[in-house]
Design an enzyme around this catalytic site. Structure first.
Site, PDB file in Angstrom:
ATOM      1  N   GLY A   1      18.948   4.327   5.341  1.00  0.00           N
ATOM      2  CA  GLY A   1      19.999   4.962   6.123  1.00  0.00           C
ATOM      3  C   GLY A   1      19.714   6.439   6.319  1.00  0.00           C
ATOM      4  O   GLY A   1      19.065   7.074   5.483  1.00  0.00           O
TER       5      GLY A   1
ATOM      6  N   GLN B   1      21.169  15.195   8.252  1.00  0.00           N
ATOM      7  CA  GLN B   1      19.884  15.190   7.527  1.00  0.00           C
ATOM      8  C   GLN B   1      18.720  15.588   8.424  1.00  0.00           C
ATOM      9  O   GLN B   1      17.647  15.916   7.931  1.00  0.00           O
ATOM     10  CB  GLN B   1      19.612  13.807   6.916  1.00  0.00           C
ATOM     11  CG  GLN B   1      20.596  13.450   5.804  1.00  0.00           C
ATOM     12  CD  GLN B   1      20.256  12.106   5.206  1.00  0.00           C
ATOM     13  OE1 GLN B   1      20.684  11.076   5.715  1.00  0.00           O
ATOM     14  NE2 GLN B   1      19.472  12.093   4.140  1.00  0.00           N
TER      15      GLN B   1
ATOM     16  N   CYS C   1      18.555   9.364  -2.056  1.00  0.00           N
ATOM     17  CA  CYS C   1      18.797   9.964  -0.743  1.00  0.00           C
ATOM     18  C   CYS C   1      17.520  10.634  -0.258  1.00  0.00           C
ATOM     19  O   CYS C   1      16.853  11.311  -1.033  1.00  0.00           O
ATOM     20  CB  CYS C   1      19.915  10.996  -0.862  1.00  0.00           C
ATOM     21  SG  CYS C   1      20.315  11.821   0.688  1.00  0.00           S
ATOM     22  N   LEU C   2      17.190  10.443   1.010  1.00  0.00           N
ATOM     23  CA  LEU C   2      15.969  11.057   1.565  1.00  0.00           C
ATOM     24  C   LEU C   2      16.021  12.585   1.482  1.00  0.00           C
ATOM     25  O   LEU C   2      14.982  13.232   1.463  1.00  0.00           O
ATOM     26  CB  LEU C   2      15.777  10.617   3.024  1.00  0.00           C
ATOM     27  CG  LEU C   2      15.427   9.141   3.237  1.00  0.00           C
ATOM     28  CD1 LEU C   2      15.434   8.800   4.724  1.00  0.00           C
ATOM     29  CD2 LEU C   2      14.073   8.802   2.621  1.00  0.00           C
TER      30      LEU C   2
ATOM     31  N   HIS D   1      27.668   6.005   1.742  1.00  0.00           N
ATOM     32  CA  HIS D   1      26.748   7.119   1.511  1.00  0.00           C
ATOM     33  C   HIS D   1      26.516   7.909   2.799  1.00  0.00           C
ATOM     34  O   HIS D   1      26.581   9.149   2.808  1.00  0.00           O
ATOM     35  CB  HIS D   1      25.433   6.548   0.959  1.00  0.00           C
ATOM     36  CG  HIS D   1      24.357   7.547   0.710  1.00  0.00           C
ATOM     37  ND1 HIS D   1      23.868   7.828  -0.551  1.00  0.00           N
ATOM     38  CD2 HIS D   1      23.648   8.336   1.553  1.00  0.00           C
ATOM     39  CE1 HIS D   1      22.912   8.745  -0.457  1.00  0.00           C
ATOM     40  NE2 HIS D   1      22.763   9.071   0.815  1.00  0.00           N
ATOM     41  N   GLU D   2      26.243   7.203   3.895  1.00  0.00           N
ATOM     42  CA  GLU D   2      25.923   7.893   5.157  1.00  0.00           C
ATOM     43  C   GLU D   2      27.152   8.565   5.758  1.00  0.00           C
ATOM     44  O   GLU D   2      27.070   9.668   6.305  1.00  0.00           O
ATOM     45  CB  GLU D   2      25.302   6.919   6.167  1.00  0.00           C
ATOM     46  CG  GLU D   2      24.026   6.219   5.701  1.00  0.00           C
ATOM     47  CD  GLU D   2      22.973   7.149   5.142  1.00  0.00           C
ATOM     48  OE1 GLU D   2      22.910   8.332   5.549  1.00  0.00           O
ATOM     49  OE2 GLU D   2      22.204   6.694   4.267  1.00  0.00           O
TER      50      GLU D   2
ATOM     51  N   HIS E   1      27.757  11.825   4.224  1.00  0.00           N
ATOM     52  CA  HIS E   1      26.901  12.897   4.768  1.00  0.00           C
ATOM     53  C   HIS E   1      27.586  13.608   5.936  1.00  0.00           C
ATOM     54  O   HIS E   1      27.403  14.814   6.125  1.00  0.00           O
ATOM     55  CB  HIS E   1      25.580  12.314   5.288  1.00  0.00           C
ATOM     56  CG  HIS E   1      24.492  12.217   4.263  1.00  0.00           C
ATOM     57  ND1 HIS E   1      23.974  13.304   3.594  1.00  0.00           N
ATOM     58  CD2 HIS E   1      23.784  11.152   3.810  1.00  0.00           C
ATOM     59  CE1 HIS E   1      23.008  12.910   2.771  1.00  0.00           C
ATOM     60  NE2 HIS E   1      22.876  11.606   2.874  1.00  0.00           N
TER      61      HIS E   1
HETATM   62 NI    NI Z   1      21.534  10.366   1.862  1.00  0.00          NI
END
Ligand code: NI
Length: 150
Positions: A46, A51, A88-89, A130-131, A134
Site C-alpha cells: 500500500g 508518501q 511502512c515504506l 494504515h493508508e 497516512h
Molecule cells: Ni505506510
C-alpha cells in the site's frame, strides 16, 4: 508513468493532513498511475499520496489480488479489535505491533469517480487503516504498542 521518490520518516510532509480530491482530473489520474508504479517497484502492499510528497487523499493498494486505486477513502464502520504487525515504506527497517479493527467498511471513489463500498477484514482491513491514517499525517509508530528493528 514514473516512479516517484518515497518520503521517509522525518519529512514534514508525512505529518500533514491531505486535502480531498474535488475532481479526478489528468493530474490525479497520473498521480495514481505513478503511485501504482512506485508501489510495485518497492514491493509494497500500500502507498498513500503523502508518501510521494503529494497532500491529496489518494491511496493505492495491491495485496497480490489486483490493484486498487482509492480517492477520498474514509472508514465509515469498523468492528472488533486485534493486534497486527505492520511496517511502512516510509519507515524502513522497523516493524510494530498495532491495534486495529478486525473489520472495516470503507467508502471511496475509484479512479473513474465511481463510489464504492469496500468491506474488508484481515490484511486488507489493516492496510486500509494504515493508508488512510497516512492521509491524516498518522504513522503506524504513533499507534504501535511495540516497535522493533528489522
Ligand atoms: Ni505506510
Amino acid at each position: 508513468m514514473a516512479i516517484r521518490n518515497i518520503c521517509l520518516i522525518g519529512d514534514e510532509v508525512l505529518r500533514k493532513k491531505s486535502r480531498p480530491v474535488a475532481e479526478i482530473d489528468a493530474r490525479v489520474v497520473s498521480l495514481l498511475d505513478d503511485m501504482a508504479e512506485t508501489l510495485h517497484a518497492s514491493n509494497g502492499v500500500g502507498l498513500a499520496a503523502p508518501q510521494v510528497g503529494v497532500l491529496r487523499r489518494c491511496v493505492v493498494i495491491d495485496m497480490g489480488t489486483g490493484l486498487m486505486k482509492l480517492v477520498n477513502p474514509e472508514i465509515i464502520d469498523s468492528q472488533g479489535e486485534h493486534i497486527v504487525e505492520e511496517g511502512c515504506l516510509s519507515i524502513p527497517n522497523r516493524r510494530g505491533s498495532v491495534k486495529r479493527p478486525e473489520q472495516v467498511t470503507v467508502r471511496t471513489l475509484d479512479e473513474k469517480g465511481v463510489e464504492r463500498l469496500i468491506d474488508a477484514q484481515g490484511e486488507l482491513a489493516k492496510c486500509l487503516c494504515h493508508e488512510i491514517d497516512h492521509l491524516d499525517g498518522i504513522l503506524f509508530i504513533d499507534r504501535a504498542v511495540k516497535v522493533q528493528e528489522g
